[in-house]
Design a protein around this motif. Structure first.
Motif, PDB file in Angstrom:
ATOM      1  N   GLN A 147      14.780  20.660  16.243  1.00 37.22           N
ATOM      2  CA  GLN A 147      15.276  20.221  14.934  1.00 37.22           C
ATOM      3  C   GLN A 147      15.239  21.371  13.934  1.00 37.22           C
ATOM      4  O   GLN A 147      16.176  21.543  13.138  1.00 37.22           O
ATOM      5  N   HIS A 148      14.182  22.162  13.979  1.00 38.72           N
ATOM      6  CA  HIS A 148      14.055  23.293  13.057  1.00 38.72           C
ATOM      7  C   HIS A 148      15.109  24.363  13.349  1.00 38.72           C
ATOM      8  O   HIS A 148      15.769  24.863  12.431  1.00 38.72           O
ATOM      9  N   ARG A 206      18.706  23.376  12.173  1.00 35.20           N
ATOM     10  CA  ARG A 206      18.806  22.749  10.850  1.00 35.20           C
ATOM     11  C   ARG A 206      20.037  23.183  10.063  1.00 35.20           C
ATOM     12  O   ARG A 206      20.491  22.461   9.178  1.00 35.20           O
TER      13      ARG A 206
END
Length: 410
Positions: A241-242, A245
């Motif tokens: 997810q990071h 982003r």
């Protein structure tokens, strides 16, 4: 004549000849969702021979791309339509292809399809929807659900696992729990059954949706991303997810550039290997090389001038910004725009291959043609562009005063 009108003519002709015929699959789904749709597929009880005989007056040619499966591509002008005999299939091998295909009524044909939202038929003459799989209910519930037994559907075709993620991403739907469980179960079988070309195509289609990040995260949650890229298997979902982003903002970047967010601090050699693995287009691999080269320019003024002389420099910088920390984006972009504006004369001359100092200027000073002359020309160009010297005499005098040119040797 519109694409739909040509499709309607095909349906009319086959129905008039006594064959049950409907528009099938994705077009019906998109019509019910008021979403744009660009392909019309047609299902019919007619055999391939009967399809050709009935449509012969209407069409320009037939492409027998899947005749063994009862599928023809018919062409009207520049438009193509898949026209297929309603069928049932069995005996799937290699997780992709059936060994048994035989004609079947429409309600049986619907049961062999992948997801309920794709399993509906539409009669454009009566405007009636034929829904044997509760597809409309799942559209309303915003669910992607495998038709019948999810294990069977994915055993038949492993590619459907990626397609489930693509549809969920495109429409903002959830994947139904049993369908999700079956994907996780069959994920280890993906790479043995699906070609990398098809995987690349699915990634490409997913990237066209507004929420590509959601697709990549979902692929990881379903254990598919780690099967495609084993180096990501042990990466946490939070880290994926990071890393992803900013990927939704990279709408103008090629697919492989966007996928590189998954691999931070990776060497250019490894990035090229990933491109080669997915058999990505050459232009996408070249863009990754250009981004790497741009990141290595440092504060070398001449290298920046040469970089800015490229036609794609703005595009490369736009892509590169997405890989920078948020606090660095604006200062970097501002610095680049100011540099480009302040050095436009030099950038333009590099682009036009029009150096300030030419060979004849050194020849006139008694310097003979050869390797030494070539090196002096390179130095002269760098001196001119990095010191804002626009006249040949200014450049030569600078070189002489700074011991870059010794006329006493000639």
């Amino acid at each position: 004549m519109s694409h739909f009108e040509n499709g309607l003519k095909i349906v009319q002709a086959l129905q008039k000849a006594g064959h049950t015929t409907y528009i099938v699959g994705g077009y019906v789904r998109d019509m019910l969702m008021d979403a744009p749709s660009y392909d019309i597929d047609i299902g019919t009880t007619a055999s391939c021979d009967e399809i050709e005989e009935v449509l012969e007056p209407l069409i320009d040619k037939v492409i027998p791309v899947g005749r063994q499966f009862g599928i023809l591509i018919v062409v009207i002008g520049t438009e193509q339509f898949e026209v297929a005999t309603f069928r049932q299939e069995g005996g799937y091998e290699n997780g992709r292809h059936p060994t048994m295909v035989e004609p079947a009524p429409p309600e049986m044909d619907a049961l062999r399809r992948d997801f309920t939202i794709n399993g509906m038929f539409y009669d454009p003459l009566t405007k009636e929807i034929h829904d044997f799989v509760d597809g409309r209910a799942d559209i309303q519930a915003e669910i992607v659900r495998a038709i019948g037994d999810a294990d069977e559907r994915f055993n038949e075709d492993r590619l459907r696992m990626l397609r489930a993620v693509r549809y969920a991403t495109r429409f903002g739907f959830a994947i139904e729990n049993r369908t999700k469980e079956a994907i996780v179960k069959h994920a280890p079988e993906l790479m043995s059954a699906v070609s990398v070309e098809r995987i690349y195509t699915e990634f490409d289609k997913m990237s066209e949706a507004p929420h590509f990040q959601r697709a990549l995260v979902m692929l990881h949650q379903l254990k598919l991303l780690g099967e495609i890229f084993p180096e990501l298997k042990e990466v946490s979902i939070e880290e994926i997810q990071h890393r992803t982003r900013f990927v939704d903002a990279m709408t103008t970047a090629p697919l492989m550039v966007r996928l590189m967010v998954l691999f931070p601090n990776t060497s250019l050699e490894k990035k090229h290997a990933i491109c080669d693995f997915l058999k990505a287009p050459k232009r996408e691999k070249e863009m990754i090389t250009k981004l790497e080269e741009m990141g290595a320019l440092g504060d070398d003024r001449m290298k920046w001038i040469v970089f800015c002389a490229q036609d794609e420099c703005d595009k490369i910088v736009d892509h590169y910004l997405h890989f920078l920390p948020t606090e660095q984006k604006e200062p970097f972009e501002k610095k680049y725009r100011l540099f480009k504006k302040g050095n436009c004369w030099a950038i333009d001359r590099v682009r036009r291959k029009d150096p300030v100092v030419m060979a004849k200027h050194f020849l006139d000073l008694g310097i003979p043609a050869g390797k030494k002359l070539g090196e002096l020309l390179r130095v002269a160009e760098e001196v001119a562009f990095t010191n804002d010297l626009r006249q040949p005499g200014e450049v030569i005098e600078y070189m002489r005063l700074n011991a870059l040119l010794n006329l006493d040797d000639h």
